[in-house]
Design a protein around this motif. Structure first.
Motif, PDB file in Angstrom:
ATOM      1  N   THR A  21       0.805  -1.218   0.000  1.00  0.00           N
ATOM      2  CA  THR A  21       0.000   0.000   0.000  1.00  0.00           C
ATOM      3  C   THR A  21       0.840   1.269   0.000  1.00  0.00           C
ATOM      4  N   ASP A  22       2.118   1.172   0.381  1.00  0.00           N
ATOM      5  CA  ASP A  22       2.968   2.358   0.444  1.00  0.00           C
ATOM      6  C   ASP A  22       4.395   1.968   0.072  1.00  0.00           C
ATOM      7  N   THR A  23       4.761   2.239  -1.191  1.00  0.00           N
ATOM      8  CA  THR A  23       6.089   1.839  -1.666  1.00  0.00           C
ATOM      9  C   THR A  23       7.194   2.772  -1.182  1.00  0.00           C
ATOM     10  N   SER A  24       6.835   3.848  -0.536  1.00  0.00           N
ATOM     11  CA  SER A  24       7.856   4.786  -0.059  1.00  0.00           C
ATOM     12  C   SER A  24       8.317   4.470   1.362  1.00  0.00           C
ATOM     13  N   LYS A  25       7.602   3.593   2.059  1.00  0.00           N
ATOM     14  CA  LYS A  25       7.916   3.333   3.461  1.00  0.00           C
ATOM     15  C   LYS A  25       9.138   2.442   3.599  1.00  0.00           C
ATOM     16  N   MET A  26      10.051   2.838   4.489  1.00  0.00           N
ATOM     17  CA  MET A  26      11.214   2.030   4.835  1.00  0.00           C
ATOM     18  C   MET A  26      10.969   1.419   6.216  1.00  0.00           C
ATOM     19  N   TYR A  27      11.022   0.094   6.289  1.00  0.00           N
ATOM     20  CA  TYR A  27      10.727  -0.605   7.538  1.00  0.00           C
ATOM     21  C   TYR A  27      11.994  -0.824   8.349  1.00  0.00           C
ATOM     22  N   THR A  28      11.910  -0.490   9.637  1.00  0.00           N
ATOM     23  CA  THR A  28      13.061  -0.601  10.522  1.00  0.00           C
ATOM     24  C   THR A  28      13.261  -2.045  10.972  1.00  0.00           C
ATOM     25  N   LEU A  29      14.423  -2.300  11.527  1.00  0.00           N
ATOM     26  CA  LEU A  29      14.729  -3.614  12.070  1.00  0.00           C
ATOM     27  C   LEU A  29      13.775  -3.960  13.206  1.00  0.00           C
ATOM     28  N   GLU A  30      13.467  -2.996  14.051  1.00  0.00           N
ATOM     29  CA  GLU A  30      12.547  -3.256  15.161  1.00  0.00           C
ATOM     30  C   GLU A  30      11.138  -3.556  14.667  1.00  0.00           C
ATOM     31  N   GLU A  31      10.731  -2.932  13.572  1.00  0.00           N
ATOM     32  CA  GLU A  31       9.414  -3.251  13.002  1.00  0.00           C
ATOM     33  C   GLU A  31       9.389  -4.690  12.487  1.00  0.00           C
ATOM     34  N   GLN A  32      10.504  -5.146  11.932  1.00  0.00           N
ATOM     35  CA  GLN A  32      10.585  -6.538  11.488  1.00  0.00           C
ATOM     36  C   GLN A  32      10.489  -7.483  12.685  1.00  0.00           C
ATOM     37  N   VAL A  33      11.143  -7.137  13.790  1.00  0.00           N
ATOM     38  CA  VAL A  33      11.082  -7.947  15.006  1.00  0.00           C
ATOM     39  C   VAL A  33       9.642  -8.056  15.500  1.00  0.00           C
ATOM     40  N   GLU A  34       8.988  -6.918  15.638  1.00  0.00           N
ATOM     41  CA  GLU A  34       7.608  -6.913  16.152  1.00  0.00           C
ATOM     42  C   GLU A  34       6.674  -7.684  15.241  1.00  0.00           C
ATOM     43  N   ASN A  35       6.916  -7.611  13.937  1.00  0.00           N
ATOM     44  CA  ASN A  35       6.079  -8.335  12.986  1.00  0.00           C
ATOM     45  C   ASN A  35       6.228  -9.843  13.167  1.00  0.00           C
ATOM     46  N   LYS A  36       7.458 -10.313  13.369  1.00  0.00           N
ATOM     47  CA  LYS A  36       7.678 -11.755  13.535  1.00  0.00           C
ATOM     48  C   LYS A  36       7.086 -12.253  14.860  1.00  0.00           C
ATOM     49  N   ILE A  37       7.180 -11.444  15.895  1.00  0.00           N
ATOM     50  CA  ILE A  37       6.561 -11.814  17.176  1.00  0.00           C
ATOM     51  C   ILE A  37       5.049 -11.927  17.006  1.00  0.00           C
ATOM     52  N   ALA A  38       4.461 -10.971  16.300  1.00  0.00           N
ATOM     53  CA  ALA A  38       3.008 -10.981  16.090  1.00  0.00           C
ATOM     54  C   ALA A  38       2.571 -12.182  15.256  1.00  0.00           C
ATOM     55  N   ILE A  39       3.397 -12.584  14.296  1.00  0.00           N
ATOM     56  CA  ILE A  39       3.068 -13.764  13.486  1.00  0.00           C
ATOM     57  C   ILE A  39       3.078 -15.013  14.352  1.00  0.00           C
ATOM     58  N   LEU A  40       4.098 -15.148  15.207  1.00  0.00           N
ATOM     59  CA  LEU A  40       4.130 -16.303  16.103  1.00  0.00           C
ATOM     60  C   LEU A  40       2.906 -16.308  17.011  1.00  0.00           C
ATOM     61  N   ASP A  41       2.512 -15.140  17.512  1.00  0.00           N
ATOM     62  CA  ASP A  41       1.308 -15.060  18.344  1.00  0.00           C
ATOM     63  C   ASP A  41       0.091 -15.566  17.577  1.00  0.00           C
ATOM     64  N   ARG A  42      -0.005 -15.168  16.309  1.00  0.00           N
ATOM     65  CA  ARG A  42      -1.138 -15.608  15.482  1.00  0.00           C
ATOM     66  C   ARG A  42      -1.101 -17.123  15.275  1.00  0.00           C
TER      67      ARG A  42
END
Length: 324
Positions: A102-123
């Protein structure tokens, strides 16, 4: 009248292609792959009896974080386990192109990647019954992400963590870290992103771009397809370089406390000629954490094992799972 008997199909052959889906995780769209289990592996109880158990492998890629690079590897793991394991893999945020972005200009931080993986495991944990055993598999910096997930969710049934060519400390001080550090600067990222856009414009026909990628990199057709159609987009390349720059700054000190507290859960696999995770790291891990299972590759695999050694690595990981 004659009767015929039908031999039951091997469950491992039923899913030669993974199920693709885009998960919305905390408002972010994440491309995923899933190999469903047909049946269950068994584990021994305290009394020595065999007991079936749900087993889920969660694959966390390196950088670039495109899960499609891992298909031959994960398919081999699934086959090695006779299809009796659920395998789930997810791309990194910003590391894929398509309608889900939805937003090709956004740069994702390392911490955002961490939180995303934690949330996936929760799911995932919500979707499987109590007692399911989870395995985290991380490749390269994905091993560091997996370590962060384990630290954040120590009571989520994570029984193993496989670190494949792991970069869990001092990444900027490795041979490749020193050689490539200038590539991660903002000005260089912009130039590289612009160059990729130009290449896509000039070689707009997918077969041509795939052939060029294969010729220049030596990648086989399936991997060249992933590179040309999923990696080579300006936003994706810039996110990969942005994340790499953050890795250089953040992945410095080994989380010895988490490793020590979970030493029996780790399997670390190192390469002899790896310039992202040098052989010195293997010897350091053996000395610092003799309780961990640290292995040195004897098969000549390279750091980017997915490019040519996916099946060989899959056989190893599948055997580790059988040995649990």
């Amino acid at each position: 009248m004659t009767s015929t008997s039908t031999t039951p199909a091997n469950p491992a052959t039923l899913f030669k292609s993974p199920v693709r889906a885009v998960w919305n995780v905390q408002g972010e769209n994440v491309p995923t792959l899933w190999w469903p289990a047909k049946g269950q592996l068994t584990t021994k109880t305290a009394k020595g009896a065999e007991q079936p158990v749900h087993t889920v492998l969660f694959m966390i890629p390196g950088n670039p974080g495109l899960i499609d690079y891992y298909i031959p590897f994960l398919q081999t793991v699934h086959d090695k386990c006779d299809g009796k394991i659920d395998i789930f893999g997810a791309s990194h945020l910003g590391h894929s192109a398509g309608n889900h972005v939805t937003d090709t200009s956004k740069m994702y931080t390392l911490e955002e990647q961490v939180e995303n993986k934690i949330a996936i495991l929760d799911r995932l944990r919500e979707q499987y019954p109590t007692g399911t055993r989870f395995i985290l598999a991380g490749h390269s910096m994905g091993s560091w992400l997996a370590l962060r997930v384990l630290k954040a969710r120590p009571n989520h049934g994570i029984e193993r963590l496989f670190g494949l060519f792991p970069t869990i400390h001092r990444i900027a001080d490795t041979p490749n870290g020193r050689k490539m550090q200038n590539l991660f600067k903002p000005s260089v990222r912009s130039i590289v992103g612009g160059t990729v856009s130009t290449l896509r414009f000039i070689f707009s026909a997918p077969p041509i771009l795939r052939s060029i990628v294969s010729l220049l990199t030596g990648q086989e057709s399936d991997m060249a397809q992933v590179t040309s159609q999923q990696l080579l987009h300006s936003s994706v390349v810039k996110n990969c370089l942005f994340l790499a720059g953050q890795e250089m700054e953040a992945i410095k000190v080994m989380d010895k406390e988490t490793i020590k507290q979970n030493a029996d859960k780790f399997v670390f696999y190192y390469g002899k000629t790896d310039e992202w995770s040098p052989i010195e790291n293997y010897y350091e891990m053996q000395k610092e954490f003799p309780q961990c299972k640290s292995l040195l590759c004897e098969q000549g695999m390279v750091h980017a094992f997915v490019l040519g050694h996916g099946e060989a690595m899959g056989l190893l990981v599948g055997q580790w799972i059988h040995d649990m």
